[in-house]
Design a protein around this motif. Structure first.
Motif, PDB file in Angstrom:
ATOM      1  N   ASN A 174       3.245   7.638  -1.206  1.00 37.85           N
ATOM      2  CA  ASN A 174       3.843   7.065  -0.009  1.00 37.85           C
ATOM      3  C   ASN A 174       3.800   5.595   0.044  1.00 37.85           C
ATOM      4  O   ASN A 174       2.733   4.675  -0.038  1.00 37.85           O
ATOM      5  N   ILE A 175       5.003   4.774   0.209  1.00 37.19           N
ATOM      6  CA  ILE A 175       5.092   3.413   0.296  1.00 37.19           C
ATOM      7  C   ILE A 175       5.319   2.897   1.791  1.00 37.19           C
ATOM      8  O   ILE A 175       5.595   1.793   1.928  1.00 37.19           O
ATOM      9  N   ARG A 176       5.142   3.522   2.736  1.00 38.92           N
ATOM     10  CA  ARG A 176       5.064   3.221   4.181  1.00 38.92           C
ATOM     11  C   ARG A 176       4.416   1.978   4.459  1.00 38.92           C
ATOM     12  O   ARG A 176       5.140   0.822   5.017  1.00 38.92           O
ATOM     13  N   ASP A 177       3.024   1.802   4.009  1.00 39.37           N
ATOM     14  CA  ASP A 177       2.392   0.547   4.363  1.00 39.37           C
ATOM     15  C   ASP A 177       1.969  -0.416   3.145  1.00 39.37           C
ATOM     16  O   ASP A 177       0.854  -1.026   3.456  1.00 39.37           O
ATOM     17  N   VAL A 178       3.021  -0.383   2.188  1.00 41.91           N
ATOM     18  CA  VAL A 178       2.469  -1.343   0.950  1.00 41.91           C
ATOM     19  C   VAL A 178       2.887  -2.573   1.084  1.00 41.91           C
ATOM     20  O   VAL A 178       3.872  -2.979   2.167  1.00 41.91           O
ATOM     21  N   THR A 179       2.309  -3.413   0.443  1.00 41.48           N
ATOM     22  CA  THR A 179       2.825  -4.811   0.273  1.00 41.48           C
ATOM     23  C   THR A 179       3.842  -4.938  -0.483  1.00 41.48           C
ATOM     24  O   THR A 179       4.145  -4.170  -1.367  1.00 41.48           O
ATOM     25  N   GLU A 180       4.624  -6.325  -0.723  1.00 42.09           N
ATOM     26  CA  GLU A 180       5.339  -6.480  -1.633  1.00 42.09           C
ATOM     27  C   GLU A 180       4.882  -6.454  -3.249  1.00 42.09           C
ATOM     28  O   GLU A 180       5.483  -5.616  -4.014  1.00 42.09           O
ATOM     29  N   GLN A 181       3.547  -7.077  -3.352  1.00 36.93           N
ATOM     30  CA  GLN A 181       2.942  -6.911  -4.561  1.00 36.93           C
ATOM     31  C   GLN A 181       2.672  -5.547  -4.923  1.00 36.93           C
ATOM     32  O   GLN A 181       3.020  -5.181  -6.044  1.00 36.93           O
ATOM     33  N   GLN A 182       2.081  -4.592  -3.962  1.00 32.29           N
ATOM     34  CA  GLN A 182       1.768  -3.192  -4.340  1.00 32.29           C
ATOM     35  C   GLN A 182       3.216  -2.434  -4.587  1.00 32.29           C
ATOM     36  O   GLN A 182       3.202  -1.698  -5.416  1.00 32.29           O
TER      37      GLN A 182
END
Length: 154
Positions: free
Chosen positions: A70-78
Motif C-alpha cells: 500500500n502506497i497511501r502514506d509513502v514519501t516521494e523517495q519511498q
C-alpha cells in the motif's frame, strides 16, 4: 502524504511504465518488459491517494497475500524506491543454477589415482569410470581414502 497528482508525476518518471485508466477514475501502470505474466507495477491508484505497488515476495516490504504494498502514506523517495524494486523484481529471471561438481584427485605411493566427486548429496570415489565407494559426507570419503593409503594430489 503525497496527493494523487504528485504520485502520478512521480510514477510518470518511469518511462517503462504505461498508464491505463480503469474504473472509478483509478489508474494502473503496466510494465511490458516484465519477464512474468504479472505486468501491473502500480495498481488501482485512486484520486484519494490510495494505491498499491506489486512487490511480490520482496522481504523489504510488508505486502498482502497478493504481493501488493500500500502506497497511501509513502514519501516521494519511498515511492521511487518501491517502484524501482518492483521493476527489478519483474525483470529478474531465476536462471537454473549451474551444477557445481567438486572433484578431487587422490594418489597412492604406487601412483594409482582415485577421484573423489560430489554428486547430489553423496561423495563418490571412482577408479576410472567405475564407482569404488559412496559416502554421505566428505569427511567419511576422505577418511576411507587415507585409510587406503591415498593422499590428495595437489
Amino acid at each position: 502524504m503525497l496527493t494523487f497528482e504528485q504520485k502520478k508525476e512521480i510514477i510518470g518518471r518511469f518511462s517503462e511504465l504505461t498508464e491505463k485508466s480503469i474504473s472509478m477514475n483509478r489508474l494502473n501502470y503496466h510494465f511490458e518488459g516484465s519477464k512474468y505474466d504479472k505486468k501491473i507495477v502500480v495498481e488501482k491508484l485512486h484520486p484519494n491517494g490510495n494505491g498499491f505497488v506489486y512487490v511480490g515476495d520482496l522481504l523489504a516490504y510488508k505486502s498482502d497475500e497478493r504481493g501488493l504494498f500500500n502506497i497511501r502514506d509513502v514519501t516521494e523517495q519511498q515511492l521511487l524506491e518501491v517502484i524501482e524494486d518492483s521493476i527489478m523484481y519483474l525483470t529478474e529471471v531465476d536462471e537454473p543454477k549451474e551444477e557445481v561438481k567438486i572433484e578431487e584427485s587422490w594418489r597412492n605411493a604406487s601412483h594409482d589415482q582415485l577421484l573423489l566427486v560430489q554428486e547430489d548429496e553423496y561423495w563418490n570415489v571412482y577408479h576410472g569410470f567405475n564407482l569404488e565407494e559412496s559416502f554421505g559426507t566428505k569427511e567419511d570419503a576422505e577418511q576411507y581414502l587415507i585409510d587406503e593409503g591415498f593422499k590428495e594430489a595437489k
